[in-house]
Write a protein that holds these residues in place. Structure first.
Motif, short mmCIF file in Angstrom:
data_model
loop_
_atom_site.label_atom_id
_atom_site.label_comp_id
_atom_site.label_asym_id
_atom_site.label_seq_id
_atom_site.Cartn_x
_atom_site.Cartn_y
_atom_site.Cartn_z
N ALA A 252 0.83 -1.20 0.00
CA ALA A 252 0.00 0.00 0.00
C ALA A 252 0.87 1.25 0.00
CB ALA A 252 -0.93 -0.01 1.20
N GLY A 253 2.04 1.16 0.62
CA GLY A 253 3.02 2.24 0.48
C GLY A 253 3.15 3.20 1.64
N GLY A 254 2.12 3.32 2.46
CA GLY A 254 2.17 4.28 3.56
C GLY A 254 3.08 3.85 4.69
N LEU A 255 3.12 2.55 4.97
CA LEU A 255 3.80 2.04 6.16
C LEU A 255 4.73 0.89 5.78
CD1 LEU A 255 0.86 3.14 6.93
CD2 LEU A 255 0.98 1.64 8.88
N MET B 153 8.82 11.52 -9.94
CA MET B 153 7.37 11.45 -9.68
C MET B 153 6.95 12.63 -8.83
SD MET B 153 6.37 7.51 -8.94
CE MET B 153 6.30 6.29 -10.24
N ASP B 154 5.74 13.11 -9.05
CA ASP B 154 5.25 14.27 -8.31
C ASP B 154 4.41 13.84 -7.10
OD1 ASP B 154 6.41 15.97 -10.11
OD2 ASP B 154 4.62 16.11 -11.37
N ILE B 155 4.41 14.65 -6.11
CA ILE B 155 3.49 14.61 -4.95
C ILE B 155 3.26 13.22 -4.36
CG2 ILE B 155 1.28 15.46 -4.05
CD1 ILE B 155 2.76 17.71 -5.25
N TRP B 156 2.44 12.41 -5.02
CA TRP B 156 1.94 11.20 -4.39
C TRP B 156 1.26 10.35 -5.46
CZ3 TRP B 156 -3.20 9.70 -4.31
CH2 TRP B 156 -3.52 8.64 -3.44
N THR C 182 -5.25 16.17 -8.92
CA THR C 182 -4.93 14.82 -8.49
C THR C 182 -4.78 13.85 -9.66
OG1 THR C 182 -6.53 15.32 -6.77
CG2 THR C 182 -5.57 13.12 -6.75
N GLY C 183 -5.78 13.90 -10.57
CA GLY C 183 -5.80 12.94 -11.68
C GLY C 183 -4.55 13.06 -12.52
N HIS C 184 -4.18 14.29 -12.83
CA HIS C 184 -3.04 14.50 -13.70
C HIS C 184 -1.76 13.96 -13.07
CE1 HIS C 184 -0.58 16.46 -16.75
NE2 HIS C 184 0.24 16.75 -15.77
N VAL C 185 -1.57 14.26 -11.79
CA VAL C 185 -0.35 13.83 -11.10
C VAL C 185 -0.24 12.31 -11.09
CG1 VAL C 185 0.76 13.70 -8.84
CG2 VAL C 185 -0.16 15.87 -9.66
N ILE C 186 -1.36 11.64 -10.76
CA ILE C 186 -1.30 10.19 -10.66
C ILE C 186 -1.07 9.56 -12.03
CG2 ILE C 186 -2.64 8.14 -10.02
CD1 ILE C 186 -3.76 9.78 -7.69
#
Ligand SMILES: *[C@@H]1O[C@H](CO)[C@@H](O)[C@H](O)[C@H]1NC(C)=O
Ligand SMILES: *[C@@H]1O[C@H](CO)[C@@H](O)[C@H](O)[C@H]1NC(C)=O
Ligand SMILES: [Mn+2]
Length: 534
Positions: free
Chosen positions: A291-294, A312-315, A357-361
């Motif tokens: 999942a990536g968070g932990l 990669m940007d942001i998240w 959000t959509g663009h970044v992902i």
């Protein structure tokens, strides 16, 4: 006479025992009904001991219910972080939690010389109570010698209490807590990279900013890394309700996968993984993705394997990128089922991303598809056709990394690590399924699991009209398979089970028909058009 006395004594003692039994029976049958009654009927001294840990809002991971009069205010506050801030603020920063581990985990003994860890927590405008409850749960539930430090990386928060007030607060904690400030909003990926370079521990443990660690969470993670430093380990992620902050144990029977759109998804742990562990659920599960968070990773190995893709940007997408990279380049990724950490799962994100959000992902996903997925990137591109127009920048550095580490192809990963993948390792076709007579196409109509598949005018745009006829002779669209359970019955879309049965179709290239084998009836008079992705 003596005999009579003797009988009286026997009678009296049995009467006492009967009364004790009746009392016990009454007591326990009532107590099963509700916890309050149990508390009231307990001895005062015992109650005092228990109350210290079990009373107070949210103690023992219980749900917090907001009184009616405060519900308007609660709804207002919910919008600030997209979780019940009022409930969170009522709960002690060091609240008690249940021990949700499997019994077999509670008695495991770990070696004395486990590696120690730096804990890196990135936050952006996080609430005070969730951020500090994360910090306190780390400090209170980690053996001191395994915890080198906590690094809080502030990704340019605007809230005042996260400035001086936070610095003053953490100064008094019994473990070194450092705060690193990003000069401008940089996103999770770059903030984590900054945090990682500042760490001193042998292992880096990344946590989200609204977590709670439970008893014994750290030892099994460190023990697994000590055994094999190329193993990247995740705890089981328990659910902290975003409405009530109730603590709910996560399952050890799910692991990480992904669908054609490259969304991370949880899927059931397959039988082969249970067999490999000989049914021992306390042993780590090899998971295709995280999942990536932990997660925890050996600090030097984090460097060797190429940290994160800083392009990669942001998240978003970074968790799959890292998962593919770890497996393809000789490491392994596991869920350590004896380690439980809770996380507040939200239904919506409270953050705005520069660029949307959509663009970044999409950009991040293109980078991971281009570098790691070889020809299987077609599945991603054909089901989300607009995405090929998104610029993804230069990936030559990441491709060079892949070459330098002598990483294996994506087909190897599908075959060996993720044979139950939603992307079929072998398939006959990928494209639309067109009915020659009506010129209409099979269309999943954007429907969900357990609903009927439809027909619609062919639009040639991929998306809902993309199906793959796989080597297992199933017709699948993303993670759903066409499934017929009775003669002349409707064709519904169910999770693919890889067991043939109701999901087995024979294609006849001469007549352009699909025969559903079990019912011996034809799907439809159709022709499999081999579009450009065939
Ligand atoms: C939390 O901290 C307070 C104050 O230090 C203490 O009285 C309380 O017992 C702690 N609670 C738990 C569950 O450890
Ligand atoms: C953690 O390990 C490092 C390197 O071995 C060591 O220098 C440091 O003192 C350890 N920290 C703790 C808290 O034991
Ligand atoms: Mn989160």
């Amino acid at each position: 006479m003596r005999r009579f006395m003797y009988c009286k004594v026997v009678l009296a003692t049995s009467l006492v025992w009967v009364l004790v039994d009746v009392f016990l029976l009454l007591y326990f049958s009532e107590c099963n009904k509700c916890d309050e009654k149990k508390d009231r009927s307990l001895l005062p001294a015992l109650r005092a001991v228990i109350s210290r840990t079990q009373e107070g809002p949210g103690e023992m991971g219980k749900a917090v219910i907001i009184p009616k009069d405060d519900q308007e205010k609660m709804k207002e506050l919910f919008k600030v972080n997209q979780f019940n801030l009022m409930a969170s603020d009522m709960i002690a920063l060091n609240r008690s939690l249940p021990d949700v581990r499997l019994e077999g985990c509670k008695t495991k003994i770990y070696s004395d010389d486990l590696p120690n860890t730096s804990v890196v927590i990135v936050f952006h405008n996080e609430a005070w109570s969730t951020l500090l409850r994360t910090v306190h749960s780390v400090i209170n539930r980690s053996p001191r010698h395994l915890l080198e430090e906590i690094l809080l990386v502030d990704d340019a928060s605007e809230r005042d209490f996260l400035k001086r007030k936070l610095e003053n607060y953490v100064r008094n904690l019994e473990v070194p807590v450092r705060i690193i400030r990003m000069e401008q909003r940089s996103g999770l990926i770059r903030a984590r990279l900054r945090g990682a370079t500042a760490t001193k521990g042998q292992v880096i443990t990344f946590l989200d900013a609204h977590c709670e660690c439970t008893v014994g969470w750290l030892e099994p993670l460190m023990a697994r890394i000590k055994e094999d430093r190329k193993t990247v380990v995740c705890p089981i992620i328990d659910v902290i309700s975003d409405d009530t902050f109730e603590y709910m144990a996560g399952s050890d029977m799910t692991y990480g996968g992904f669908n054609w759109k490259l969304n991370f998804r949880w899927y059931p742990v397959p039988p082969r993984e249970m067999d490999r562990r000989k049914g021992d659920r306390t042993l780590p599960v090899r998971t295709p993705t995280m999942a990536g968070g932990l997660f925890s990773i050996d600090r030097n190995y984090f460097e060797e394997i190429g940290t994160y893709d800083s392009g990669m940007d942001i998240w978003g997408g970074e968790n799959l990128e890292m998962s593919f990279r770890i497996w393809q380049c000789g490491g392994s990724l596991e869920i350590v089922t004896c380690s439980h950490v809770g996380h507040v799962f939200r239904k919506a994100t409270p953050y705005s991303f520069p660029g949307g959000t959509g663009h970044v992902i999409n950009k991040n996903n293109r980078r991971l598809a281009e570098v790691w997925m070889d020809e299987f990137k077609d599945f991603f591109y054909i089901i989300s056709p607009g995405v090929v127009k998104v610029e993804y920048g230069d990936v030559s550095i990441r491709k060079a990394l892949r070459d330098r580490l002598l990483c294996k192809p994506f087909s190897w990963y599908l075959e060996n690590i993720y044979p139950d993948s939603q992307i079929p390792r072998r398939y006959y076709s990928l494209g639309e399924i067109r009915n020659v007579e009506t010129n209409q196409c099979l269309d999943n109509m954007g429907r969900k699991e357990n609903e009927k598949v439809g027909m619609f005018n062919c639009h040639g745009m991929g998306g809902n009209q993309v199906f793959s006829y796989t080597a297992d002779k199933e017709i699948r669209t993303d993670d759903l398979c066409l499934d017929v359970s009775r003669l002349n019955g409707p064709i519904v879309m169910l999770k693919c089970h890889h067991m043939r049965g109701n999901q087995l179709f024979e294609y006849d290239a001469q007549t352009h028909t699909f025969l559903h084998v079990i019912t011996q009836s034809c799907l439809t008079v159709s022709r499999l058009k081999d579009g450009s992705h065939g």
